[in-house]
Design an enzyme around this catalytic site. Structure first.
Site, PDB file in Angstrom:
ATOM      1  N   LEU A 208     -17.478  -3.216   2.746  1.00 22.29           N
ATOM      2  CA  LEU A 208     -18.505  -2.298   2.233  1.00 22.29           C
ATOM      3  C   LEU A 208     -18.514  -2.312   0.710  1.00 22.29           C
ATOM      4  O   LEU A 208     -19.001  -1.371   0.074  1.00 22.29           O
ATOM      5  CB  LEU A 208     -18.230  -0.875   2.747  1.00 22.29           C
ATOM      6  N   GLY A 209     -17.968  -3.387   0.121  1.00 26.08           N
ATOM      7  CA  GLY A 209     -17.940  -3.474  -1.343  1.00 26.08           C
ATOM      8  C   GLY A 209     -17.193  -2.305  -1.956  1.00 26.08           C
ATOM      9  O   GLY A 209     -17.634  -1.717  -2.938  1.00 26.08           O
TER      10      GLY A 209
ATOM     11  N   SER B 183     -12.707  -5.287   2.156  1.00 22.36           N
ATOM     12  CA  SER B 183     -13.738  -4.595   1.357  1.00 22.36           C
ATOM     13  C   SER B 183     -15.142  -4.980   1.835  1.00 22.36           C
ATOM     14  O   SER B 183     -16.000  -5.347   1.024  1.00 22.36           O
ATOM     15  CB  SER B 183     -13.569  -4.883  -0.140  1.00 22.36           C
TER      16      SER B 183
ATOM     17  N   TYR C  24       0.858  -1.190   0.000  1.00 20.97           N
ATOM     18  CA  TYR C  24       0.000   0.000   0.000  1.00 20.97           C
ATOM     19  C   TYR C  24       0.896   1.242   0.000  1.00 20.97           C
ATOM     20  O   TYR C  24       1.480   1.625   1.012  1.00 20.97           O
ATOM     21  CB  TYR C  24      -0.940   0.023   1.209  1.00 20.97           C
TER      22      TYR C  24
END
Ligand SMILES: NC(=O)c1ccc[n+]([C@@H]2O[C@H](COP(=O)([O-])OP(=O)(O)OC[C@H]3O[C@@H](n4cnc5c(N)ncnc54)[C@H](OP(=O)(O)O)[C@@H]3O)[C@@H](O)[C@H]2O)c1
Length: 333
Positions: free
Chosen positions: A210-211, A208, A59
């Site tokens: 929360l999509g 992810s 990241y």
């Protein structure tokens, strides 16, 4: 403030019921956010009882680990920091990091560098970010086992590994947690992965949850992402797919109304209700959303609610792959 805690399988690792995904603060969803503001956000999370923070070497690369290390330095020993190894820069010199490298010597190099960036004596949870088909998983597990013996790592994790890989790794060095995508719009882990984790006593950390923001209802077919935003190349985020997948957000919205909650909170409460050893790690760069997401812990979904969500969701076919082709081949190995 103390938050409810959860145990990640039989590993002995106990963390807040919701962690904080830190990736988007530096990488993935447009330009990096302001470092000072992100440090304040991470401190607010600690004050709200979050004790589980997620980062990775890739990241940035590096900048997200540096941010998390700096922000959490005052809370050493009070929080759990998870990071990941296993990517390397592409040979084409593009600056992208889509190639894999889980050679034992490389895992060791990454561990040393991550320890420095995170400013810790031991990495609490060290995940292999993607399964490397060129390196037997037993060798990866053996390397992390040695790092644990040396006191440099405390727990071993895998990400997006298939059931057979999880079993092989676990036989060499017990796996504390699997971190893979799981949410109402990606339920594949329910088939084979979750039963395997349950059998072996391994915790599950849905990423992810929360999509990538879609399940919150704040994204629709007209939303424009920054040119550097990863979602521009995700098939599931094409405008057509977003339009079709809106049905899932509408479902969350309906349940949310009845609970005086938000769609994001229902998406997280749904994950928390699946198993007691599931710990989602929603990511945000905004304080009000951090508070909103943490609020999901207090939302009770009854058996009836869960059944209603299940039967409505089963009528919706989610459109579009969750990764572009070159990255899709790296998952579920
Ligand atoms: N192992 C892996 O391969 C892998 C892959 C992806 C992610 N991860 C980890 O999982 C963490 C979480 O996943 P993610 O960041 O991909 O996706 P996510 O948590 O599902 O969604 C994050 C997105 O949702 C938005 N958001 C968050 N809370 C919101 C709310 N209450 N209302 C509206 N929008 C909201 C955020 O935007 P704002 O910042 O604007 O709020 C951000 O764009 C990452 O930070 C990372 O640590 C791991």
């Amino acid at each position: 403030m103390k938050q409810q805690t959860r145990k990640l399988g039989n590993s002995g690792l106990e963390v807040s019921a919701l962690g904080l995904g830190c990736m988007g603060m530096s990488f993935g969803y447009g330009p990096a956010a302001d470092k000072k503001e992100m440090i304040t956000l991470i401190h607010s999370a600690v004050e709200s009882g979050v004790t589980f923070f997620d980062t990775a070497e890739v990241y940035g690369p590096f900048t997200n680990e540096e941010l998390v290390g700096e922000a959490l330095a005052p809370f050493r020993g009070e929080v759990i920091i998870a990071t990941k190894f296993g990517f390397k820069p592409n040979a084409d010199g593009s600056g992208r990091w889509n190639e894999l490298d889980s050679r034992p010597e490389h895992i060791r190099e990454v561990a040393e560098a991550s320890l420095k960036r995170l400013k810790v004596d031991a990495i609490d949870l060290f995940y292999q970010h993607r399964v490397d088909p060129n390196i037997p998983i037993e060798d990866v597990a053996g390397t992390v086992r040695d790092l644990i013996k040396e006191g440099k790592v405390k727990h071993f994790g895998l990400s997006e590994a298939g059931a057979q890989t999880i079993r092989k790794a676990h036989a060499v060095q017990p796996v504390a947690a699997l971190q893979s995508e799981y949410s109402l719009w990606w339920r594949e882990p329910e088939k084979e992965i979750i039963p395997t984790l349950e059998e072996l006593g391994i915790g599950f950390v849905p990423y992810s949850p929360l999509g990538r923001g879609f399940l919150t209802g704040k994204i629709n077919e007209n939303t424009m992402f920054d040119s550097s935003d990863f979602r521009n190349i995700v098939p599931r985020f094409s405008p057509e797919a977003r339009k079709a997948n809106q049905a899932l957000v509408d479902l969350l919205g309906n349940i949310a109304k009845g609970k005086n909650a938000t769609p994001a909170q229902i998406a997280l409460a749904w994950l928390l209700a699946q198993k007691t050893w599931i710990v989602p790690i929603p990511g945000t760069t905004k304080l009000h959303r951090l508070e909103e997401n943490i609020g999901a812990i207090n939302i009770e979904l009854t058996a009836n609610d869960l059944q209603e969500i299940d039967s409505a969701a089963s009528q919706i076919e989610v459109q579009g792959n969750r990764y572009p082709e070159n990255l899709q081949k790296l998952v579920d190995r």
